[in-house]
Design a protein around this motif. Structure first.
Motif, PDB file in Angstrom:
ATOM      1  N   THR A  77      -0.822  -4.559  -6.713  1.00  0.00           N
ATOM      2  CA  THR A  77      -0.751  -3.184  -7.026  1.00  0.00           C
ATOM      3  C   THR A  77      -0.023  -3.028  -8.395  1.00  0.00           C
ATOM      4  OG1 THR A  77       1.552  -2.726  -6.034  1.00  0.00           O
ATOM      5  CG2 THR A  77      -0.563  -2.723  -4.632  1.00  0.00           C
ATOM      6  N   ASP A  78      -0.087  -1.615  -8.918  1.00  0.00           N
ATOM      7  CA  ASP A  78       0.824  -1.294 -10.238  1.00  0.00           C
ATOM      8  C   ASP A  78       2.043  -1.659 -10.020  1.00  0.00           C
ATOM      9  OD1 ASP A  78      -1.797  -0.349 -11.208  1.00  0.00           O
ATOM     10  OD2 ASP A  78      -1.463   1.739 -10.570  1.00  0.00           O
ATOM     11  N   TRP A  79       2.752  -1.313  -8.848  1.00  0.00           N
ATOM     12  CA  TRP A  79       3.953  -1.714  -8.441  1.00  0.00           C
ATOM     13  C   TRP A  79       4.011  -2.974  -7.535  1.00  0.00           C
ATOM     14  CZ3 TRP A  79       7.205  -2.658  -4.260  1.00  0.00           C
ATOM     15  CH2 TRP A  79       8.104  -2.819  -4.500  1.00  0.00           C
TER      16      TRP A  79
ATOM     17  N   ASP B  74      -2.737  -3.529 -14.666  1.00  0.00           N
ATOM     18  CA  ASP B  74      -2.098  -2.419 -14.015  1.00  0.00           C
ATOM     19  C   ASP B  74      -1.721  -1.377 -14.551  1.00  0.00           C
ATOM     20  OD1 ASP B  74      -1.653  -4.475 -11.939  1.00  0.00           O
ATOM     21  OD2 ASP B  74       0.429  -4.919 -12.294  1.00  0.00           O
TER      22      ASP B  74
ATOM     23  N   THR C 208       2.031   2.615  -3.278  1.00  0.00           N
ATOM     24  CA  THR C 208       1.024   3.256  -4.160  1.00  0.00           C
ATOM     25  C   THR C 208       0.653   4.631  -3.564  1.00  0.00           C
ATOM     26  OG1 THR C 208      -0.942   2.185  -2.937  1.00  0.00           O
ATOM     27  CG2 THR C 208       0.079   1.004  -4.538  1.00  0.00           C
TER      28      THR C 208
ATOM     29  N   GLY D   4      -3.029   7.392  -2.687  1.00  0.00           N
ATOM     30  CA  GLY D   4      -2.815   6.814  -4.090  1.00  0.00           C
ATOM     31  C   GLY D   4      -4.043   6.077  -4.612  1.00  0.00           C
TER      32      GLY D   4
ATOM     33  N   ARG E  31       6.869   7.243  -8.878  1.00  0.00           N
ATOM     34  CA  ARG E  31       5.526   6.271  -8.764  1.00  0.00           C
ATOM     35  C   ARG E  31       4.157   7.387  -8.374  1.00  0.00           C
ATOM     36  NH1 ARG E  31       8.674   2.583  -6.269  1.00  0.00           N
ATOM     37  NH2 ARG E  31       9.418   0.926  -7.930  1.00  0.00           N
ATOM     38  N   ASN E  32       4.549   8.305  -7.246  1.00  0.00           N
ATOM     39  CA  ASN E  32       3.528   9.039  -6.929  1.00  0.00           C
ATOM     40  C   ASN E  32       3.112  10.273  -7.808  1.00  0.00           C
ATOM     41  OD1 ASN E  32       3.710   7.711  -4.528  1.00  0.00           O
ATOM     42  ND2 ASN E  32       4.759   9.279  -3.348  1.00  0.00           N
TER      43      ASN E  32
ATOM     44  N   ASN F 190       0.269   6.477  -9.456  1.00  0.00           N
ATOM     45  CA  ASN F 190      -0.265   6.817  -8.255  1.00  0.00           C
ATOM     46  C   ASN F 190      -1.299   8.032  -8.132  1.00  0.00           C
ATOM     47  OD1 ASN F 190       0.800   4.472  -7.199  1.00  0.00           O
ATOM     48  ND2 ASN F 190       2.369   5.827  -5.882  1.00  0.00           N
TER      49      ASN F 190
ATOM     50  N   TRP G 236       0.687  -1.234  -0.006  1.00  0.00           N
ATOM     51  CA  TRP G 236      -0.004  -0.004   0.147  1.00  0.00           C
ATOM     52  C   TRP G 236       0.873   1.307   0.186  1.00  0.00           C
ATOM     53  CZ3 TRP G 236      -2.648   2.489   4.635  1.00  0.00           C
ATOM     54  CH2 TRP G 236      -3.776   3.439   4.170  1.00  0.00           C
TER      55      TRP G 236
END
Length: 735
Positions: free
Chosen positions: A312-314, A670, A265, A270, A654-655, A659, A262
């Protein structure tokens, strides 16, 4: 002293008859204090006797005193303790308790309702809705930090409570109207838990549950809506819409369980939002899963495949090593050809104008100083009449000497005659000699050399003089730097080939050995292997040896560089000194490092090329990369390379990209970003783009046609929905 009421106290001072005359007073009290306290006791006792028909004994009267009665505790003459606070004080043992003597009478608190009395070691607070309770030590400090009874905790509703634990029974808790305060000398920071978060914490088993002790007070979150309390083994999150739910683990994206995934993301900011349920077991496995506003997260990631929506995507990127044992290998050689490195080698002769002096001028140096056995150039050697008869000298011939002998076109003759049976990969033999080339995991180099032998006491080895022996040979060297290896070890091979007719005259009695030396920016890089020692040349025209360089003891985040040189050297029963070094081979710099998961080595000067189209289960990932590069983003062969970023930068990237996309992902999909989040080129908000048929929902970004994309240039970020399996298989190669 042990306190008891004064028996038959005097109502006036009677010299020699006062309690202070027959009893030693505690430190800090005077006889005057004690005598006045006794007189006050007499007045209180008289008032109490008038309201009771019980025994006139002072002890019995005071024991039966009403809660509204006040008592002076001899010899503390100036303070009376009254009401429920007095009852609580007596129940604890009054002056014989940990509180000791009063240091005030009853004080009305600023709210006009509650009261307090201070004692040597802390106060007792009272409120009609909470009762009377002492608050001392750590709890008094924390309560004061939160504004005492005026803060959200309000008044205490219990005394300090010893907490039962399976490990130590050391922890303490005190309850207040607005929450609980917890303390443990090593496991808690003295923190308050309140409201819905407290209710959930108690429901999980409090300190004996999966969360352990609290580690923070309640914290407001950046969105201004949610709140959070941190615990030893996770956090509890609350909003009025979602309720209070724990998320277990740590922020570590690899080992931090559901919390770690979590966190990767960007927590509640996220795409997954806030938790909406407890962690649940994953049926049929040892794993767990948890529902969030935007989807479900599972742990461990082995639970995740293309057919479910857990993850998660990552993610903890993986690939199947049983079917792809080379997924992390560098594809440079097959895509663009080998990279040629600048690793200057000693020239064939030391009289070469670009010889050792030229190297020094270019700020390049040997690894270690050449010793006395360094083979001289033949034009620098003169005869020594004092040498013993038959004594020989080894030297490196000049180009003029080779030309006179008809040997100057050595490389052409080698290629034509095909009398060099290479031990290296096929492309290596076509390289220019003394040039290292390959990729980040494999490098090779070869060089042709000659050695002439002369009589030391009779010959001047100048052009025109015939040597008594001659050696003609090729050195071969390679290194293999695996990107994943125990102890960050890499391997190499050194070989020597004596060519047809290349061992003649006195050289037939020569012996061959090899010397290897490694230097490191770390604690050392020991070299191990069988080596070659005093091998007869005449009967071994081809010889090779393998070796391993290790970098044991690397810790996470540690990086070292290795520099290696290999030197073949000849010995002969008629030479002085005993051995002669041939020109050495200097290896490319090897970088070894370790992260939280793996360790290994690479040749950093060779920029890697990863051909994602050849990786199994990564076709959608590869297609997105190709589209993104055609839209003007970096990283394509021959273009601007991508550079690896730190973990902190990767999370920021990523953020800034996937995200930000808060919509629920399509089933089995994803959000994939390019350039990769793990690069410094990734994470650009300006220049964001997405693709028809797989577009992500962000406002005001162009949607490109994969068949004919516009070139939007760089910087920028491409985002696309691709299958979870393809995203994680591709990510496994990068990781």
């Amino acid at each position: 002293m042990k306190w008891t009421p004064t028996e038959n106290p005097n109502s006036t001072i009677v010299p020699g008859k006062m309690r202070s005359d027959r009893q030693e007073l505690p430190e800090g009290f005077t006889k005057e204090d004690a005598d006045k306290a006794e007189i006050l006791e007499a007045k209180i006792l008289a008032a109490s006797r008038s309201r009771t028909a019980r025994s006139a004994s002072a002890t019995n009267v005071l024991a039966a005193a009403a809660p509204t009665d006040c008592i002076t505790y001899f010899p503390a003459r100036q303070y009376q303790v009254c009401g429920e606070i007095r009852v609580k004080y007596d129940s604890l043992g009054n002056v014989n308790s940990f509180l000791l003597w009063p240091t005030s009478g009853n004080i009305t608190n600023p709210d006009g309702v509650g009261q307090r009395v201070t004692f040597v070691n802390g106060p007792i607070y009272w409120h009609p809705n909470a009762g009377a309770h002492p608050v001392v030590n750590h709890f008094m400090m924390k309560w004061g930090e939160l504004s005492w009874e005026a803060g959200y905790l309000g008044y205490p509703t219990t005394d300090e409570i010893v907490l039962q634990s399976s490990t130590d029974n050391i922890g303490r808790r005190q309850e207040f109207q607005g929450g609980h305060v917890y303390w443990h000398p090593t496991r808690s920071n003295l923190n308050a838990v309140r409201g819905a978060v407290l209710s959930k914490y108690l429901a999980t088993g409090a300190q004996n549950g999966p969360l352990g002790y609290p580690k923070s007070d309640e914290i407001g979150l950046p969105d201004g809506v949610g709140r959070m309390s941190s615990f030893e083994f996770g956090n509890i999150y609350f909003t009025s819409q979602t309720g209070a739910w724990p998320v277990l683990g740590t922020s570590d994206p690899i080992l931090g369980k559901i919390m770690g995934k979590w966190a990767a993301t960007n927590y509640e900011q996220g795409p997954f939002g806030y938790p909406i349920g407890d962690e649940q077991p994953q049926v049929g496995t040892s794993g767990v899963k948890q529902d969030f506003q935007g989807g479900t997260i599972g742990w461990p990631t082995e639970l995740t495949d293309a057919s479910d929506d857990i993850g998660t995507d990552w993610d903890y990127y993986e690939y199947d090593e049983t079917s792809c044992d080379s997924c992390g290998d560098d594809d440079r050689i097959t895509v663009t050809g080998p990279a040629h490195l600048n690793v200057p080698q000693p020239p064939p002769t030391s009289s070469d104008p670009n010889g050792l002096s030229g190297l020094a001028e270019n700020n390049l140096s040997l690894i270690g100083d050449p010793g006395e056995n360094q083979m001289p150039s033949c034009d620098a050697v003169t005869s020594d009449p004092n040498a013993e008869s038959g004594e020989l000298i080894f030297c490196t011939p000049t180009p003029e000497m080779l030309e006179r002998e008809g040997l100057a076109d050595g490389q052409a003759r080698l290629n034509d005659a095909n009398d060099w049976n290479s031990y290296l990969q096929p492309f290596c033999k076509s390289l220019p000699q003394r040039v290292w080339a390959g990729n980040r995991a494999y490098q090779c180099m070869w060089r042709e050399d000659w050695t002439f032998i002369y009589q030391r006491n009779t010959q001047n080895p100048i052009p025109g003089e015939t040597p008594v022996g001659r050696l003609h040979y090729v050195q071969e060297h390679e290194l293999r730097a695996p990107w994943k290896s125990p102890n960050s070890a890499w391997t190499g091979k050194s070989a020597i080939h004596f060519l047809q007719g290349g061992v003649s005259g006195a050289a037939t009695e020569a012996l061959l050995s090899i010397r290897m030396t490694c230097s490191s920016s770390g604690t050392g890089c020991p070299v191990s292997g069988p080596g070659i020692g005093n091998m007869p040349i005449a009967t071994n025209p081809d010889a090779e040896t393998t070796f391993t360089v290790t970098n044991a003891g690397l810790t996470s985040g540690m990086q070292v560089t290795n520099n290696l040189k290999n030197t073949f050297y000849f010995s002969h029963p008629q030479t002085d000194p005993v051995s002669w070094d041939v020109p050495e081979a200097r290896y490319p710099e090897v970088r070894c490092d370790r992260n939280d998961r793996d360790q290994g080595c690479v040749v950093p000067a060779a920029e890697p090329i990863l051909d994602m189209t050849t990786r199994p289960n990564a076709s959608e990932h590869a297609a997105h990369i190709g589209n993104a590069q055609r839209s003007g983003l970096p990283g394509g062969p021959g273009g601007v390379p991508l550079s690896r970023a730190t973990g902190t930068q990767a999370q920021t990237n990523r953020n800034n990209t996937c995200n930000r996309v808060k919509e629920l992902r399509p089933a089995g999909k994803d959000c994939d970003e390019y350039p990769f989040a793990s690069t410094y080129q990734g994470g650009s908000v300006p220049g964001t783009r997405t693709w028809e048929g797989s577009e992500v929902a962000l406002p005001n970004i162009p949607v490109l046609d994969p068949a004919d994309p516009d070139n939007l240039g760089a910087p920028g970020t491409s985002m696309s929905y691709i299958s979870s399996r393809s995203n994680r298989s591709g990510g496994g190669v990068l990781n």
